[in-house]
Design an enzyme around this catalytic site. Structure first.
Site, short mmCIF file in Angstrom:
data_model
loop_
_atom_site.label_atom_id
_atom_site.label_comp_id
_atom_site.label_asym_id
_atom_site.label_seq_id
_atom_site.Cartn_x
_atom_site.Cartn_y
_atom_site.Cartn_z
N LYS A 66 -10.24 45.24 -9.49
CA LYS A 66 -10.28 43.92 -10.13
C LYS A 66 -10.71 44.05 -11.59
O LYS A 66 -10.03 43.54 -12.50
CB LYS A 66 -11.24 43.01 -9.35
CG LYS A 66 -11.24 41.56 -9.83
CD LYS A 66 -12.42 40.77 -9.27
CE LYS A 66 -12.33 40.52 -7.78
NZ LYS A 66 -11.58 39.31 -7.44
N ARG A 96 -18.55 38.80 -8.61
CA ARG A 96 -17.62 39.24 -7.56
C ARG A 96 -17.64 40.75 -7.44
O ARG A 96 -17.78 41.45 -8.42
CB ARG A 96 -16.19 38.84 -7.93
CG ARG A 96 -15.91 37.37 -7.98
CD ARG A 96 -14.48 37.17 -8.49
NE ARG A 96 -14.29 35.82 -8.99
CZ ARG A 96 -13.70 34.86 -8.27
NH1 ARG A 96 -13.28 35.10 -7.06
NH2 ARG A 96 -13.55 33.65 -8.78
N GLY A 99 -11.73 40.26 1.01
CA GLY A 99 -12.65 39.46 1.81
C GLY A 99 -13.78 40.23 2.47
O GLY A 99 -14.55 39.66 3.22
N MET A 103 -16.25 42.06 0.99
CA MET A 103 -17.55 42.03 0.33
C MET A 103 -17.84 40.64 -0.20
O MET A 103 -17.03 39.73 -0.08
CB MET A 103 -17.59 43.09 -0.75
CG MET A 103 -17.67 44.49 -0.14
SD MET A 103 -17.68 45.79 -1.36
CE MET A 103 -16.11 45.57 -2.13
N ARG A 105 -2.96 42.67 -9.41
CA ARG A 105 -3.03 43.97 -8.72
C ARG A 105 -1.68 44.23 -8.09
O ARG A 105 -0.87 43.31 -7.94
CB ARG A 105 -4.12 43.96 -7.64
CG ARG A 105 -3.91 42.88 -6.61
CD ARG A 105 -5.05 42.83 -5.60
NE ARG A 105 -4.91 41.65 -4.75
CZ ARG A 105 -5.80 41.26 -3.87
NH1 ARG A 105 -6.93 41.95 -3.72
NH2 ARG A 105 -5.61 40.20 -3.13
N HIS A 150 -5.24 34.82 4.87
CA HIS A 150 -5.88 36.07 5.31
C HIS A 150 -5.04 36.76 6.37
O HIS A 150 -4.76 37.96 6.29
CB HIS A 150 -7.28 35.75 5.86
CG HIS A 150 -8.00 36.95 6.38
ND1 HIS A 150 -7.97 37.32 7.69
CD2 HIS A 150 -8.73 37.88 5.73
CE1 HIS A 150 -8.68 38.42 7.85
NE2 HIS A 150 -9.16 38.78 6.67
N SER A 161 7.12 78.44 15.24
CA SER A 161 7.02 76.99 15.18
C SER A 161 5.59 76.63 15.59
O SER A 161 5.14 76.99 16.68
CB SER A 161 8.03 76.35 16.13
OG SER A 161 7.84 74.95 16.11
N CYS A 196 6.22 71.74 15.17
CA CYS A 196 6.80 70.81 16.14
C CYS A 196 5.72 69.99 16.84
O CYS A 196 6.01 69.28 17.79
CB CYS A 196 7.68 71.53 17.14
SG CYS A 196 6.83 72.77 18.10
N TYR A 228 10.56 73.83 7.75
CA TYR A 228 10.90 72.50 8.26
C TYR A 228 9.74 71.89 9.02
O TYR A 228 8.81 72.59 9.42
CB TYR A 228 12.13 72.55 9.16
CG TYR A 228 11.91 73.28 10.46
CD1 TYR A 228 11.41 72.60 11.59
CD2 TYR A 228 12.20 74.63 10.60
CE1 TYR A 228 11.19 73.26 12.77
CE2 TYR A 228 11.99 75.30 11.78
CZ TYR A 228 11.49 74.62 12.87
OH TYR A 228 11.26 75.27 14.04
#
Lengths: 901, 901
Positions: free
Chosen positions: A27, A97, A106, A108, A356, A472, A780, A847, A867
């Site tokens: 902020k 704030r 929301g 804090m 933001r 919210h 693998s 894998c 891979y």
């Protein structure tokens, strides 16, 4: 020079900038940036996150230097705003704030209207000419201060002493709305609040603005470690040592009258990504009123207006809207990303409070990235980097079948897309409790609040009666990728009765409903789903990703169906085909059990002969589906007892079927019992004990491969031996496979390109990979088992204590989801290094389930694997993650997943 | 120059020497050495082990060069012996014997009297003047050749076609002894043998001495891989690629008449180590007759004569004896070790056939080493190196209580010391079968043969009716450290009835008997035992070892009693005290169960309060017994379900005792069930879930330590947290321990030196040891669990397949017995390196069972540990092994355990 703790902004300049997020919080950094850009920002200053760290280190004390700099900060604001903190005539009011580097909406605390007391209120009354506004502001301040600073905030609104008093006055006067309270009522409330505060805390409510300020700053710093914030940080993996900054800023008011307003907006549609300015506002309101969902907000402009009765900001305050339009365009161009902005209009004058990067759905993220790249705002590489791969998951899951019969009982706002089916619950706690016992739930609320975060996280979908697209519920749900229908006006929710009523029909807790978050539909019962299609922007983005990534992406698939799904998602082969899954179908399990119960090799071979055609057919189908691409087939892995029934009744059935006695079955089951099956007779150990099993599987694979080769289909079978711990084990099994493979090729008179390699899933195999690589033609990594053995955790059992481990901060990530690079990762590195020392060209992949986790994919790229292989639905995620890692490595581009944490 | 394959010897010189064991085998190298020393050795040559390797590589073919060199070897023998191979007048006869680098008594094949045929026998008759001897030699040769070269050797003597024919002739003629057969009988047998051979093999018996020679050489090489040899090598960990050499040597005969003899002797008593020449011989016999036990041999000298009726070699052939005496002294001085020699006297002339380091009991090894050092023959360091630490185990186990009532039913020769109790079995197979189901057995045989090796290995003791101190049973038993009573003349064994009869009393299979191998006693039933005492030579040797070793040796002990035993064995502290063993005794288990069943922390604390005094008392006793020495106490490790009953009946009992319902118990047991308890909720994971358990244990430890400190006893508690995988786990538990420890010290107003450290037993802990060491004040490797997790083997389950792993050569050593240096050892090294990087002085030890395994102790020394910890009875073994490793490192002295492999 003293250390700088406080950064001022306002009047077209600022000491901070957008690059200073870690120090100033998101902020603070963005307000500074807007100020530097000459946008109208109420003057203020940001107290840096360093102060937060020191605050906790020094147990709530501040350095003298901090005090001096804050005092200077207030002077700075006073100068710009032409008002004075605590002045009876022309008082300066400020907001305090929180603002951390990562967005924690929301979580804090905030204190508004700070600076009011019995003296300064007179100045405000005079200045605003609005007594009711002034007293309402004072009432809000005392209440907020009591809640936040004096710690009087209760668990639920019903227990809030301030709310109780408001309700009492309303009752006494026979009114229902807050707005009906007169200045005198509000004045009385302020007095009552102060008395209650005195009673509860033993101290008078502070009248000194400086005392108010210090109290508020400390409370906001302290809120960094409140339980909600802790939970949120854990869920969102935000480091606890980042701390929050505190922003002290001159108050501007959207609630001074009908020439005032407040709103939030997105520079593009956060749900679809469409390039249109999208926002909501309320006249004569404070910011909290828009996001809380208590009043239904109005659309900012004509483009996004859906209800003709709505009044847009564009209509009623055209000048302010025009200025806002100029600003949002400039902001998007400046930040080169979709922005989420907050603004207030005070007596016709526009003030920017926040900007933001906007949270968005996966679909929106993809569309925005691709369109911005085409608009030339960003380049292709930045487009790739702008998507959090994990978020794509939202796009890769089934949606409701459009052909299905659906009983749509009502519609709301399509707040977060997706298709969800579950049983109704009305409390976040219940959602958590039900989820623990494996129930899918839909959390139904009048509106949600930050306390509900835990339940929202586990619910399949969220449905609210109140609140808009920026409520919210909507914001949090989009962030989580959870389906959400918000502001569903026809919905009547009774928490007491645990029911929701729509058009007089009552739905109880536990009833099944479905939500279509993309359409805003609420549907009765369950609805069938269909697979997603990947085309358009998404397909384009994937092509861009494929152009830059270096890792190949394969899939884990055991059936031709899965193979096809994965191929459509861009899989470049199969990295893990588990043969044992095929053992359970139909008649096969009977042959499998015959084999297990056989007394000798001859008996086993007889049963295996019955299995051979089935397995051959399976491989034929899979190889064909994966034509031209490699297919890694793992030989039998699980312990044999997994194929036998453990319940007495099932044993009897099985005995009857096989024509033997139940006692014989039981004896075998008992003899196969193991104390720790995970560490028991499984994997290659089975093939070593019963080479005839490996022989059968090798034959099935090679017969299928030879047949297809004859048919002109290109096949590349890679036969993989599981659970190797020593080179000698692989030597033993490879001999069997190669012998059979050569024999089959001779019999069928055709050559097939095949390889024999191994899983690396036992720590010892990793440690001795140089030796193992002498036999292996590929590695693998089976990181599921490797993680289990490296941590000494059984995945089946660890659930019990891992939960506590997260709570106590012993682990911050689930090592079965994201590869533990510190520990397990070392074994992976050792194995790759040693394996390639023996065979520089050794093909190496992964894998385990980590192959579909973006962070782990990045690791696999960095350690030099060829891979990754993951479940079909995660193939695009892995493709994108691999592309990002390649770009990151090559150009040091930042990943959004890092930035947006 | 061509490669040298053949090494000649004889006439006071030799091409080889004692240092060439790997190339010439033990027998060949030592014959060469004796020849070089000028001792009377029949001329001959050794075909090197390289030829054996090439023989297997080339599938039984020889290089031309080998052929040429062997032909030259025969010429060499002909020249020295003045006889000619195949010559009708003066034929040279040779023996063909195996001889590997490591002694493998009786495991491989031998052919004697080679060179005989219908022509050459005439020369032998003429030369020896003894027609019966000549035909008997021919009969033996044909029989041996048939058995060995033509593969007609049956499983048991009863099926041997040659023995059957001998029995038939004896029956026909009404005689019972082989010696009663006339030259004509023998001639007839030779003819019958040849006919049988023709019948079975389809070929004539070879008459060409060269054909006989090549056949025999190939058969001996081939015998390197016969099943008996394979088993023996596996048991004795002899590498399969060493191969055997073949010795071709001129025959000398101990069976040409009464001026001939053959014998075996030890330069010191192999049972007690006493410095006296100790041997047995037979007049008019071949070597096989002495060791087979078929005739009871006579003592070589007056000193060792025990029965007045015996005739010593010293008496009847004083000159040969005197020469032998000179030779044995010279050999012991030359080899600086006790020698096991074989000799033959042919017509009064002494020939030396073999010398080698003599196998000996542990007691003898210790006495010989210490006495030789005192005699100045070797130095102290060589004395230390001369003992195989593993062998000391024999001396460290209980012996029969001399005070106990013993019903000694008969006595035999004290062939291998020790005390054994078990149930009678009569076949080696049975011993193996019974051992598998956990039965202790005594193997009772008329005599043993190499086929019995498997059963001898698993039996607690061996009892034979025939055979002397150098019989097969005696030699093998001593080598294995198995108790043996041999040549027990009063014993009548019936394999058919499965009974043994002593003085008319019949003992059946399964009856219990005991053997005192040190006294030669056979005792009815079971006998109580007492602990060994370590004094005299043994004590002296240990002092010497302690002077050179660098590793400390601690013990794993859970009781004051064990602590005292270990302290007497020289333990320098406790490396592992397992608190959970204390949980089972008496009333404690009730409190433990109360704790487990408690619903909440308060309930658990209540139960733990009851446990506290018990635990404190335990620690008080242990710390006191270990005064002045460190004691490492591990906090609770096993999963809680181990403390609850799993049988329904026991659950009911427990419920009654605790005053709850059986259903409640069952619910708890079920809720604690784990799929893989090894990888489940145990170790520090318990202490993290239930910190109150760790608190109680820390309190008990510290209260005991403070109390003793007050009493003036020095205590050094080291509190060890098990199963750490991440630093954070240790941080969590250390905080609890330190908090409680500081509190207790404050309460009791006294300071105690204590440390908090961790087990390293999870692979991840080893990999992240740098981080773990930030918290840990010491490391102790729990190599049992570390091995389980690194291999992915559960020790409880792996038995099933590990057996196959050994059989298939996938593993050569049990990784739970000897630390797997290749795999697990890497983790140990990584952990030490990383741990010391963080804390250079970090104290590091091992408390897995490997701490008592000599090879593993050597590894622990090399990687820089501070101490090993092992079971009390293995403490001296570890002390010796540590000393040997220190000497090996410092002076590159060879270890006997390497040499004598």
């Amino acid at each position: 020079m003293s250390k700088k703790y406080v950064y001022t902004f306002g009047a077209g300049k600022a000491e901070g900038s957008a690059t200073m997020k870690l120090l100033l919080g998101g902020k603070g950094a963005n307000i500074a940036e807007m100020s530097n850009l000459g946008m109208p920002v109420p003057a203020g200053f940001t107290i840096s996150t360093d102060v937060c760290t020191e605050f906790f280190e020094n147990k709530g004390q501040y350095h003298d230097e901090v005090k001096i700099q804050i005092e200077n900060g207030i002077k700075h604001v006073e100068e710009i705003m032409g008002a004075k903190f605590g002045d009876p005539e022309n008082p300066l009011l400020v907001s305090v704030r929180s603002g951390a580097a990562a967005s924690m909406p929301g979580m804090m605390d905030t204190v508004l209207n700070l600076g009011l007391n019995e003296t300064t209120i007179k100045g405000i009354i005079k200045e605003s000419g609005n007594e009711r506004f002034a007293w309402d502001s004072y009432r809000r301040f005392v209440q907020m201060y009591g809640d936040v600073v004096l710690d009087m905030k209760p668990e639920s609104k019903e227990e809030d002493p301030f709310e109780v008093m408001i309700d009492q006055i309303k009752e006494k006067k026979g009114i229902t709305l807050d707005t009906e309270l007169t200045p005198d009522d509000l004045k009385e409330l302020v007095a009552l609040f102060k008395t209650e505060i005195k009673k509860r805390t033993g101290s008078e409510f502070p009248t000194d603005p400086w005392e108010q300020l210090w109290g508020s700053i400390s409370a906001v710093f302290g809120s960094w470690n409140n339980p909600r914030a802790l939970t949120y940080r854990k869920l969102n993996k935000i480091p606890p040592d980042w701390g929050t900054a505190v922003n002290v800023q001159a108050m501007v008011f959207g609630n001074m009258g009908d020439d005032c307003a407040t709103g939030v907006a997105f520079t593009r549609d956060p749900a679809t990504g469409e390039n249109k300015f999208y926002g909501e506002y309320l006249v004569n309101a404070q910011g909290e009123d828009v996001v809380s969902g208590a009043r239904t907000p109005q659309p900012v402009n004509e483009t996004t207006k859906s209800d003709p009765s709505h009044k847009t900001l564009e209509e009623i305050m055209p000048e302010a809207y025009k200025e806002l339009e100029g600003i949002y365009k400039k902001l998007e161009e400046h930040y080169r990303d979709m922005q989420d902005i907050e603004f207030t209009i005070q007596k016709g004058r526009l003030w920017m409070l926040q900007t933001r990067s906007g949270k968005r759905t996966a679909a929106a993220a993809v569309r925005i990235a691709v369109e911005m790249a085409k608009e030339g705002l960003i380049n292709k590489e930045e487009a790739i980097m702008s998507i959090d791969p994990e978020q794509l998951d939202q796009l890769l899951h089934p949606t409701f079948d459009p052909e299905a019969d659906k009983n749509v009982i009502t519609t709301g706002l399509p707040a977060s897309p997706g298709a969800a089916t579950g049983r109704i619950v009305f409390h976040a706690d219940d959602a958590e409790e039900w989820a623990e016992r494996g129930e899918n739930t839909i959390l139904v609320r009048i509106e949600t609040s930050p306390e509900d975060i835990g339940g929202m996280n586990v619910a399949e979908g969220i449905l609210t009666a109140l609140g808009g697209m920026t409520s919210h519920a909507a914001v949090v749900a989009r962030g989580m990728g959870t389906c959400c229908v918000a502001g569903c006006g026809e919905l009547q929710v009774s928490y007491k009765d645990k029911t929701m009523t729509v058009n007089r029909k009552v739905y109880k807790e536990g009833d099944w409903i479905s939500l279509d978050g993309s359409k805003g539909e609420v549907i009765e019962g369950k609805v069938p789903t269909i697979d997603p299609e990947l085309s358009g922007d998404f397909g384009e983005l994937m092509i861009w990703a494929d152009e830059v990534r270096k890792l190949n992406v394969r899939t884990n698939a055991d059936t031709p169906y899965d193979s096809n799904v994965a191929r459509n998602f861009g899989a470049e082969g199969i990295g893990l085909c588990r043969t044992e899954h095929m053992f359970f179908e139909g008649d096969r399990i009977k042959a499998v059990r015959e084999m297990i119960l056989a007394d000798d090799e001859a008996g086993r071979r007889k049963a295996l002969d019955k299995l051979l055609p089935y397995q051959r057919e399976d491989f034929y189908g899979i190889f064909k589906a994966m034509h031209d691409l490699p297919v890694t087939v793992r030989t039998l892995d699980p312990p044999l007892h997994e194929f036998l029934p453990h319940e007495e009744q099932n044993q009897e059935e099985m005995a009857k079927e096989l024509g033997i006695t139940a006692a014989e079955v039981k004896v075998k089951v008992d003899s196969l019992h193991e104390f720790n099956p995970m560490l028991g007779h499984r994997g290659c150990r089975l093939g070593i004990s019963y080479p005839e099993i490996t022989e059968m599987q090798a034959r099935a694979i090679m017969e299928a491969a030879c047949q297809l080769t004859k048919e002109g289909v290109k096949v590349y079978p890679e036969i993989m031996i599981p659970l190797i711990g020593t080179k000698a084990e692989l030597t033993n099994q490879k001999e069997v496979v190669v012998r059979v493979a050569e024999q089959v090729q001779q019999e069928m008179n055709i050559k097939v390109n095949y390889m024999v390699g191994t899983m690396i899933e036992i720590p010892r195999a990793a440690l001795t990979a140089d030796e193992v690589a002498e036999e292996a033609e590929f590695f693998s990594f089976g990181t599921n088992d490797l993680t289990q053995m490296t941590f000494g955790f059984s995945r089946d059992d660890a659930g019990k204590f891992l939960k506590e481990y997260y709570e106590k901060g012993i682990l911050t990530e689930d090592p079965f989801q994201t590869l533990d690079q510190t520990g397990v990762g070392q074994l992976v590195k050792i194995a790759i290094e040693k394996g390639r020392k023996t065979k520089p060209d050794l093909k190496i992949g992964i894998c385990g389930e980590h192959g579909g986790d973006p962070k782990s994919v990045g690791f696999c790229h960095r350690v030099g694997m060829n891979y990754v292989s993951c479940s079909p639905y995660r193939v695009p995620i892995a493709r994108l993650a691999a592309a990002q890692e390649a770009l990151y490595e090559e150009k040091q581009l930042s990943k959004t997943s890092d930035l947006r944490v």
